[in-house]
Design an enzyme around this catalytic site. Structure first.
Site, short mmCIF file in Angstrom:
data_model
loop_
_atom_site.label_atom_id
_atom_site.label_comp_id
_atom_site.label_asym_id
_atom_site.label_seq_id
_atom_site.Cartn_x
_atom_site.Cartn_y
_atom_site.Cartn_z
CE LYS A 5 -2.50 -0.35 3.67
NZ LYS A 5 -2.40 -1.68 4.27
NE ARG A 42 -4.93 -0.94 10.02
CZ ARG A 42 -3.89 -0.29 9.49
NH1 ARG A 42 -4.03 0.92 9.01
NH2 ARG A 42 -2.71 -0.86 9.43
NE ARG A 61 10.22 -6.11 5.96
CZ ARG A 61 9.08 -5.46 5.72
NH1 ARG A 61 8.85 -4.94 4.54
NH2 ARG A 61 8.18 -5.35 6.67
NE ARG A 114 9.81 -3.36 10.76
CZ ARG A 114 8.96 -2.86 9.86
NH1 ARG A 114 9.41 -2.33 8.75
NH2 ARG A 114 7.66 -2.92 10.08
NE ARG A 151 1.93 -5.79 10.85
CZ ARG A 151 3.05 -5.65 10.12
NH1 ARG A 151 4.13 -6.36 10.42
NH2 ARG A 151 3.09 -4.82 9.11
P1 ATP Z 1 0.76 -1.71 6.76
O1 ATP Z 1 1.84 -2.68 6.44
O2 ATP Z 1 -0.56 -2.02 6.15
O3 ATP Z 1 1.17 -0.29 6.64
P2 ATP Z 1 1.15 -1.41 9.52
O4 ATP Z 1 0.91 -2.44 10.57
O5 ATP Z 1 2.51 -0.95 9.21
O6 ATP Z 1 0.44 -2.00 8.27
P3 ATP Z 1 0.33 1.38 9.76
O7 ATP Z 1 -0.71 1.81 8.79
O8 ATP Z 1 1.71 1.86 9.55
O9 ATP Z 1 0.21 -0.20 9.87
O10 ATP Z 1 -0.19 1.74 11.23
C1 ATP Z 1 0.54 1.34 12.36
C2 ATP Z 1 -0.42 0.97 13.46
O11 ATP Z 1 -1.29 2.08 13.75
C3 ATP Z 1 -1.37 -0.18 13.13
O12 ATP Z 1 -0.81 -1.43 13.37
C4 ATP Z 1 -2.55 0.12 14.06
O13 ATP Z 1 -2.29 -0.31 15.37
C5 ATP Z 1 -2.60 1.63 14.06
N1 ATP Z 1 -3.56 2.14 13.05
C6 ATP Z 1 -3.27 2.75 11.87
N2 ATP Z 1 -4.40 3.08 11.21
C7 ATP Z 1 -5.42 2.68 11.99
C8 ATP Z 1 -6.84 2.73 11.88
N3 ATP Z 1 -7.46 3.27 10.81
N4 ATP Z 1 -7.58 2.21 12.89
C9 ATP Z 1 -7.01 1.68 13.97
N5 ATP Z 1 -5.69 1.60 14.15
C10 ATP Z 1 -4.88 2.09 13.18
#
Ligand code: ATP
Ligand code: MG
Length: 219
Positions: A19, A93, A127, A160, A171
């Site tokens: 994304k 989400r 990774r 990580r 996740r």
């Molecule tokens: P991705 O690989 O899809 O980016 P990620 O786990 O890195 O997934 P991020 O979008 O970077 O997710 O967000 C980091 C954290 O912030 C998420 O794991 C979640 O806990 C929280 N978060 C982000 N957006 C939302 C949302 N819309 N609703 C609830 N929690 C959120």
């Protein structure tokens, strides 16, 4: 939609589906504001705001941040950019978030990156990174010259915490339970555009032509 050169879009897909990469190409090609919920939360955490404190606790437990916190943060930001094109990345989400968004601000299109979980696991779990420089390796597709150490410095590579298999499973599980139902929500509204594949470079040209066609119909 007469004479408006405006596109309000959401990008969705499981964690690790690319994304972030595809969003950066979309906003480059279509000059849209990029609203990444993860980036916004990290900024709030850095500033130590109320939302930041709430987010830090949830994120450290591997959970989603509460819907109210997210809705308030994102909808306030969207108000600021009324009348401009935007791409929402990481929000909504949950179904509650999608409902709050619909009330505040309708969207035109939802791009879903349908990347198989198997591909995501292979990508994330293999990774390894060099902490000092951020250099990223993949044990199969882009291995270091010597196993377990950085090519430039010879220092050890680390995995990580959230790339470890149990975190990746958690996740993906949250995604499946809480976020996947949104696809149906947007499918019913006739807004869902799905793109299947395993490589961002291959998926993106299709996303681009889909958005380009929509842009000209709203223009
Ligand atoms: P991705 O690989 O899809 O980016 P990620 O786990 O890195 O997934 P991020 O979008 O970077 O997710 O967000 C980091 C954290 O912030 C998420 O794991 C979640 O806990 C929280 N978060 C982000 N957006 C939302 C949302 N819309 N609703 C609830 N929690 C959120
Ligand atoms: Mg992320």
């Amino acid at each position: 939609m007469a004479s408006r050169n405006l596109l309000r879009a959401i990008i969705m897909g499981p964690p690790g589906s690319g994304k972030g990469t595809i969003s950066s190409w979309i906003v480059r090609d279509f000059q849209m504001s990029h609203l990444s919920s993860g980036d916004m939360l990290r900024a709030q955490m850095g500033k130590g705001t109320g939302a930041g404190v709430a987010a830090k606790e949830a994120i450290s437990r591997g959970e989603l941040v509460a819907d109210d916190v997210m809705n308030e943060m994102i909808l306030a930001e969207l108000e600021e950019i009324t009348g401009k094109s935007f791409l929402l990345d990481g929000y909504p989400r949950t179904v509650h978030q999608a409902e709050a968004l619909s009330k505040a601000q309708p969207v035109d299109v939802v791009v879903n990156l349908a990347v198989p979980f198997k591909t995501i696991r292979e990508r994330i779990e293999n990774r390894w990174v060099h902490q000092g420089s951020g250099r990223v390796y993949h044990t199969v597709f882009n291995p270091p010259k010597n196993p377990g150490v950085d090519d430039e410095t010879g220092e050890p590579l680390i995995q990580r915490e959230d790339d470890k298999p149990h975190s990746v499973s958690a996740r993906l599980d949250i995604y499946q339970k809480q976020t996947e139902p949104l696809l149906e929500f947007y499918r019913k509204e006739g807004k869902l555009a799905e793109f299947a594949g395993t490589e961002s470079k291959v998926i993106y040209p299709e996303v681009k032509s889909h958005l380009a066609a929509l842009f000209s119909t709203v223009a």
